[in-house]
Write a protein that holds these residues in place. Structure first.
Motif, mmCIF file in Angstrom:
data_model
loop_
_atom_site.group_PDB
_atom_site.id
_atom_site.type_symbol
_atom_site.label_atom_id
_atom_site.label_comp_id
_atom_site.label_asym_id
_atom_site.label_seq_id
_atom_site.Cartn_x
_atom_site.Cartn_y
_atom_site.Cartn_z
ATOM 1 N N ALA A 267 0.819 -1.208 0.000
ATOM 2 C CA ALA A 267 0.000 0.000 0.000
ATOM 3 C C ALA A 267 0.857 1.265 0.000
ATOM 4 O O ALA A 267 0.392 2.333 -0.419
ATOM 5 C CB ALA A 267 -0.943 -0.002 1.207
ATOM 6 N N ARG A 268 2.130 1.155 0.446
ATOM 7 C CA ARG A 268 2.989 2.344 0.488
ATOM 8 C C ARG A 268 3.202 2.941 -0.899
ATOM 9 O O ARG A 268 3.458 4.140 -1.037
ATOM 10 C CB ARG A 268 4.330 1.997 1.123
ATOM 11 N N PHE A 269 3.061 2.107 -1.940
ATOM 12 C CA PHE A 269 3.268 2.612 -3.292
ATOM 13 C C PHE A 269 2.152 3.553 -3.739
ATOM 14 O O PHE A 269 2.305 4.276 -4.720
ATOM 15 C CB PHE A 269 3.389 1.456 -4.283
ATOM 16 N N LEU A 270 1.042 3.547 -3.007
ATOM 17 C CA LEU A 270 -0.068 4.425 -3.376
ATOM 18 C C LEU A 270 0.259 5.895 -3.152
ATOM 19 O O LEU A 270 -0.495 6.772 -3.586
ATOM 20 C CB LEU A 270 -1.328 4.043 -2.598
ATOM 21 N N ASP A 271 1.366 6.186 -2.483
ATOM 22 C CA ASP A 271 1.800 7.576 -2.339
ATOM 23 C C ASP A 271 2.361 8.125 -3.654
ATOM 24 O O ASP A 271 2.489 9.332 -3.833
ATOM 25 C CB ASP A 271 2.885 7.675 -1.255
ATOM 26 N N VAL A 272 2.706 7.226 -4.560
ATOM 27 C CA VAL A 272 3.197 7.608 -5.886
ATOM 28 C C VAL A 272 1.984 7.974 -6.752
ATOM 29 O O VAL A 272 0.907 7.410 -6.586
ATOM 30 C CB VAL A 272 3.980 6.439 -6.521
ATOM 31 N N PRO A 273 2.123 8.936 -7.662
ATOM 32 C CA PRO A 273 0.997 9.252 -8.569
ATOM 33 C C PRO A 273 0.411 7.995 -9.197
ATOM 34 O O PRO A 273 1.140 7.142 -9.718
ATOM 35 C CB PRO A 273 1.634 10.161 -9.619
ATOM 36 N N ALA A 274 -0.900 7.883 -9.125
ATOM 37 C CA ALA A 274 -1.584 6.675 -9.611
ATOM 38 C C ALA A 274 -1.248 6.394 -11.066
ATOM 39 O O ALA A 274 -1.106 5.230 -11.470
ATOM 40 C CB ALA A 274 -3.092 6.831 -9.435
ATOM 41 N N GLU A 275 -1.094 7.451 -11.870
ATOM 42 C CA GLU A 275 -0.817 7.246 -13.288
ATOM 43 C C GLU A 275 0.492 6.503 -13.515
ATOM 44 O O GLU A 275 0.622 5.724 -14.461
ATOM 45 C CB GLU A 275 -0.778 8.595 -14.010
ATOM 46 N N ALA A 276 1.488 6.762 -12.636
ATOM 47 C CA ALA A 276 2.768 6.078 -12.775
ATOM 48 C C ALA A 276 2.627 4.600 -12.453
ATOM 49 O O ALA A 276 3.191 3.731 -13.129
ATOM 50 C CB ALA A 276 3.809 6.723 -11.867
ATOM 51 N N LEU A 277 1.860 4.294 -11.412
ATOM 52 C CA LEU A 277 1.647 2.892 -11.046
ATOM 53 C C LEU A 277 0.870 2.166 -12.141
ATOM 54 O O LEU A 277 1.197 1.034 -12.511
ATOM 55 C CB LEU A 277 0.879 2.814 -9.721
ATOM 56 N N ILE A 278 -0.140 2.832 -12.660
ATOM 57 C CA ILE A 278 -0.952 2.227 -13.723
ATOM 58 C C ILE A 278 -0.104 1.984 -14.963
ATOM 59 O O ILE A 278 -0.205 0.937 -15.604
ATOM 60 C CB ILE A 278 -2.164 3.132 -14.039
ATOM 61 N N SER A 279 0.749 2.964 -15.294
ATOM 62 C CA SER A 279 1.616 2.799 -16.456
ATOM 63 C C SER A 279 2.529 1.594 -16.274
ATOM 64 O O SER A 279 2.732 0.811 -17.209
ATOM 65 C CB SER A 279 2.451 4.069 -16.666
ATOM 66 N N SER A 280 3.101 1.433 -15.063
ATOM 67 C CA SER A 280 3.965 0.282 -14.801
ATOM 68 C C SER A 280 3.210 -1.025 -14.982
ATOM 69 O O SER A 280 3.697 -1.959 -15.625
ATOM 70 C CB SER A 280 4.519 0.352 -13.376
ATOM 71 N N MET A 281 2.009 -1.084 -14.425
ATOM 72 C CA MET A 281 1.237 -2.327 -14.490
ATOM 73 C C MET A 281 0.738 -2.611 -15.903
ATOM 74 O O MET A 281 0.791 -3.747 -16.374
ATOM 75 C CB MET A 281 0.059 -2.253 -13.512
ATOM 76 N N GLU A 283 1.690 -1.080 -19.084
ATOM 77 C CA GLU A 283 2.626 -1.112 -20.205
ATOM 78 C C GLU A 283 3.645 -2.239 -20.085
ATOM 79 O O GLU A 283 3.967 -2.893 -21.074
ATOM 80 C CB GLU A 283 3.339 0.236 -20.330
ATOM 81 N N HIS A 284 4.136 -2.461 -18.881
ATOM 82 C CA HIS A 284 5.216 -3.434 -18.722
ATOM 83 C C HIS A 284 4.723 -4.840 -18.406
ATOM 84 O O HIS A 284 5.286 -5.827 -18.880
ATOM 85 C CB HIS A 284 6.175 -2.967 -17.617
ATOM 86 N N GLN A 285 3.671 -4.945 -17.590
ATOM 87 C CA GLN A 285 3.229 -6.266 -17.128
ATOM 88 C C GLN A 285 1.892 -6.711 -17.712
ATOM 89 O O GLN A 285 1.481 -7.839 -17.518
ATOM 90 C CB GLN A 285 3.140 -6.275 -15.599
ATOM 91 N N ARG A 324 7.036 -5.536 -8.196
ATOM 92 C CA ARG A 324 7.571 -4.754 -7.081
ATOM 93 C C ARG A 324 8.751 -3.865 -7.478
ATOM 94 O O ARG A 324 8.776 -2.670 -7.146
ATOM 95 C CB ARG A 324 7.945 -5.676 -5.920
ATOM 96 N N PRO A 325 9.749 -4.359 -8.211
ATOM 97 C CA PRO A 325 10.862 -3.468 -8.597
ATOM 98 C C PRO A 325 10.426 -2.310 -9.486
ATOM 99 O O PRO A 325 10.977 -1.208 -9.375
ATOM 100 C CB PRO A 325 11.818 -4.410 -9.342
ATOM 101 N N ARG A 326 9.457 -2.544 -10.339
ATOM 102 C CA ARG A 326 9.000 -1.462 -11.217
ATOM 103 C C ARG A 326 8.289 -0.387 -10.408
ATOM 104 O O ARG A 326 8.462 0.809 -10.656
ATOM 105 C CB ARG A 326 8.086 -2.022 -12.301
ATOM 106 N N LEU A 327 7.475 -0.787 -9.451
ATOM 107 C CA LEU A 327 6.807 0.198 -8.609
ATOM 108 C C LEU A 327 7.824 0.914 -7.723
ATOM 109 O O LEU A 327 7.688 2.114 -7.449
ATOM 110 C CB LEU A 327 5.736 -0.479 -7.750
ATOM 111 N N SER A 328 8.837 0.183 -7.301
ATOM 112 C CA SER A 328 9.890 0.809 -6.501
ATOM 113 C C SER A 328 10.626 1.865 -7.314
ATOM 114 O O SER A 328 10.982 2.939 -6.801
ATOM 115 C CB SER A 328 10.874 -0.253 -5.998
ATOM 116 N N ASP A 329 10.862 1.565 -8.577
ATOM 117 C CA ASP A 329 11.505 2.548 -9.454
ATOM 118 C C ASP A 329 10.648 3.799 -9.564
ATOM 119 O O ASP A 329 11.161 4.932 -9.483
ATOM 120 C CB ASP A 329 11.725 1.954 -10.846
#
Length: 693
Positions: A267-281, A283-285, A324-329
């Protein structure tokens, strides 16, 4: 008539998922077209199938033998068939010898060029079994493949290496070679669940045989299975899956046996802009993301597996480890970027070339600030906010986040602007500067955002045209077509009544002296307004209605659009056909006059025929009424007023000789026609209309 079922399957290594459906459809259409070209009639359905490892076609019923045809072979003219002595001429003997017959067997055939010696023969129709392999090869050679590859030592080329080919007519194998592979009846099942050879007995068993081998060959069915499974998985955790059609299509092209699984991330990754998380999920995965009832991103995702695992927990865990590594990035980039303000990044834009002849992004930024301030008043926007938004517009392009996730340009800038304490209007403008991104996309919502969106596109259009690099039919590297349509949409749909020429001139004035060519406005203006043609065609408005308005040389897009719609509505009136024809006649008469011909005011005292006075009186009444409507911008109503001129115009042309022998009379009548044309030209050149009644 005898028919047979046909099955063709081409087995390959994994095909490109985004073009899978197009390949499957084209494969089917190519085979069907080739068979029809041989005269073989298709009586049943022709279905296409496509999975990552195969393209297939099943035709329920095709004629096994095309109908026989009679062919006519023509030789020399009949009057040259014999010599003066009555013997067969060399031409006749040569033609008969070529056909393998005696000259006496030749016939006289009547043609458009007279009697000819000839021969009529019956030619047997093509056999399905004889032409099927050629049809397959023909279809493959015409598939829409941008780049083909070779494999092994073969010179054969295809989008991916091929491994097997099935060609059946009913239960029989049609022997031949496709892509260097001998045809047969052997297919293969799922790469994991059923990775062995499978014998296909008949075309009708194709789908059921593959499903038993854990392969769903129908693209539409796999797509629906994925859609249904994703919704079920999301519902199970009280969430809503956001299903992007392009992602759904791509995932459908990646699997043969879809199985949806739900994973999670911290859940800590939700502090990152949602668009970045969505793009990671996305486009990449190729994951589907989940949101709550309020549309807020949840720390979960749904992945589509290509296997039905005995231990799905392990499959889910594997996907969680990968994401996880992509969200960490993304989290790292976001944290690093926020340590610098957007304003501090402006100077970095000097290192990024926008276009060699037009300078860097820093140069573009300087132009945008002046242009945005100049446009602000027209749009009712705060000039200071417009200038600030323009200064910061491109700074996120040098941020770590956008360098990693290019699709976040503008979006990242908005987050960073808010983090820097910039006005909300500026942050919104940074995000919306690229709207609309495609046809039908939303428009900028606020005046400052609208100003920046227009300024960015106008600068690019004027610049690229100004250095003599307009788009061609096959090349548009700066997406000027899309930029032009975006400008038109913004001005028209947001009802911004501004002069496009003035806007373009303002954009030109931001460039240093000597950068652009001497004529950098007219070409781009013409190009942009020409985009209206396709726009109106999409609305079902004929091209001649566009031309009727384009003939006026208007440069205000909102007015242009309103006039075209007025002309379109006018064309539906019963009077329109006669008035369009009359205007065309008037245009032809006036067009034949010398260029030096000068028109004067109409002199009613010189009227001879009653119809002249009637037209003049009607023209005065309708013209005044039309002018009042035009002053109010009511173009449809103005043309409706002019529709009343039909009867007096018709009567004038029926009873009045325009080219009278008396010069003063002729000139006065020409002046009257000129006045008539000018009244209509206030709205549009309706002589351009082609109206059938």
């Amino acid at each position: 008539m005898s028919t047979a079922a046909v099955l063709v399957e081409l087995g390959t290594e994994e095909l490109p998922p985004t073009s899978l459906a197009a390949l499957g459809l084209a494969f089917r259409d190519g085979i069907v077209a080739a068979l029809k070209e041989q005269g073989l009639v298709i009586h049943g359905d022709a279905q296409w199938y496509a999975t990552p490892r195969r393209l297939a076609v099943v035709i329920d019923a095709v004629e096994t033998q095309a109908a026989a045809t009679t062919i006519t072979l023509l030789g020399p003219p009949a009057d040259r068939a014999r010599t003066n002595t009555g013997d067969w001429s060399p031409a006749a003997l040569g033609f008969a010898r070529k056909q393998g017959i005696e000259p006496a067997q030749l016939q006289e055939i009547d043609t458009e060029k007279g009697l000819r010696l000839g021969l009529q023969q019956e030619q047997a129709g093509a056999s399905l079994r004889d032409v099927l392999i050629d049809a397959i090869n023909s279809s493959i050679s015409n598939l829409p493949i941008a780049k083909r590859m070779r494999w092994g030592s073969s010179r054969v080329e295809f989008v991916r290496p091929a491994h097997w080919v099935v060609a059946l007519v009913d239960e029989d194998v049609v022997q031949g070679e496709v892509l260097g592979i001998a045809t047969g009846r052997t297919t293969r099942g799922h790469r994991v669940h059923s990775n062995h050879d499978i014998e296909l007995s008949a075309p009708g068993d194709y789908v059921s045989t593959l499903e038993a081998a854990r392969v769903v060959p129908e693209v539409a069915r796999r797509r629906q299975m994925i859609l249904d499974q994703v919704k079920v998985e999301a519902s199970a955790i009280g969430a809503h899956a956001v299903i992007d059609d392009d992602l759904l299509d791509e995932v459908t092209g990646l699997v043969e046996w879809p199985v949806a699984l739900t994973g999670a991330f911290e859940a800590r990754f939700l502090d990152v802009p949602a668009e970045a998380l969505i793009s990671s999920m996305k486009e990449h995965q190729k994951y589907f993301h989940l949101v709550d009832d309020g549309g807020k991103l949840l720390p979960n995702f749904i992945t589509i597996s290509n296997i039905e695992s005995k231990d799905p927990i392990q499959v889910i865990a594997g996907n969680e480890r990968v994401i996880r590594p992509r969200l960490s990035d993304a989290a790292f980039f976001y944290e690093q970027d926020r340590r610098k303000t957007l304003d501090s990044r402006v100077d970095s834009l000097e290192q990024v070339v926008f276009q060699k002849a037009l300078g860097t992004l820093y140069d573009k930024t300087l132009r945008l600030t002046g242009l945005a301030r100049g446009l602000a008043g027209t749009l009712g926007a705060d000039p200071a906010h417009c200038e600030r938004a323009a200064r910061l517009a491109k700074t996120d392009l040098v941020s770590e986040m956008v360098l990693e996730f290019a699709d976040l340009q503008g979006i990242a800038g908005a987050y960073y602007a808010r983090n820097d304490g910039e006005p909300e209007a500026v942050a919104t403008a940074l995000q919306q500067q690229y709207w609309p991104r495609f046809s039908g996309d939303r428009l900028p919502s606020e005046p400052v955002a609208t100003c920046l969106a227009l300024a960015d596109r106008l600068d690019t259009l004027v610049g690229i045209f100004g250095i003599g690099q307009p788009p061609t039919g096959s090349r548009d590297p700066f997406a000027l077509r899309r930029a032009s349509l975006a400008v038109l949409r913004i001005l028209v749909e947001k009802a911004i009544d501004t002069d496009l020429r003035v806007c373009l001139e303002l954009a030109r004035d931001q460039y240093p002296q000597g950068v652009l060519g001497t004529d950098s406005i007219d070409p781009v203006l013409d190009y942009m307004l020409e985009r209206f043609r396709a726009w109106f065609e999409d609305e079902g408005i004929p091209a001649e209605h566009f031309r009727a308005v384009a003939a006026l040389g208007l440069t205000r897009p909102l007015e242009f659009q309103q006039r075209v719609h007025a002309v379109h509505r006018f064309s539906q009136l019963p009077e329109s056909a006669a008035l369009a024809a009359a205007n065309k006649r008037v245009a032809n008469i006036l067009g034949k006059l010398d260029r030096e011909h000068s028109f004067a005011s109409v002199d009613p005292t010189r009227f001879v025929e009653t119809e002249e006075g009637a037209l003049w009186q009607s023209l005065a009444q309708s013209g005044d009424a039309a002018r009042q409507q035009l002053a109010a911008g009511a173009y449809t109503e103005a043309l409706a007023e002019l529709a009343a001129l039909r009867d007096p115009v018709d009567a004038f042309f029926d009873r009045v000789m325009v080219n009278a022998e008396d010069e003063s009379l002729r000139r006065n009548r020409l002046n009257l026609l000129h006045e008539l044309r000018q009244v209509f030209m206030q709205v549009a050149d309706i002589s351009q209309l082609v109206v059938s009644r």
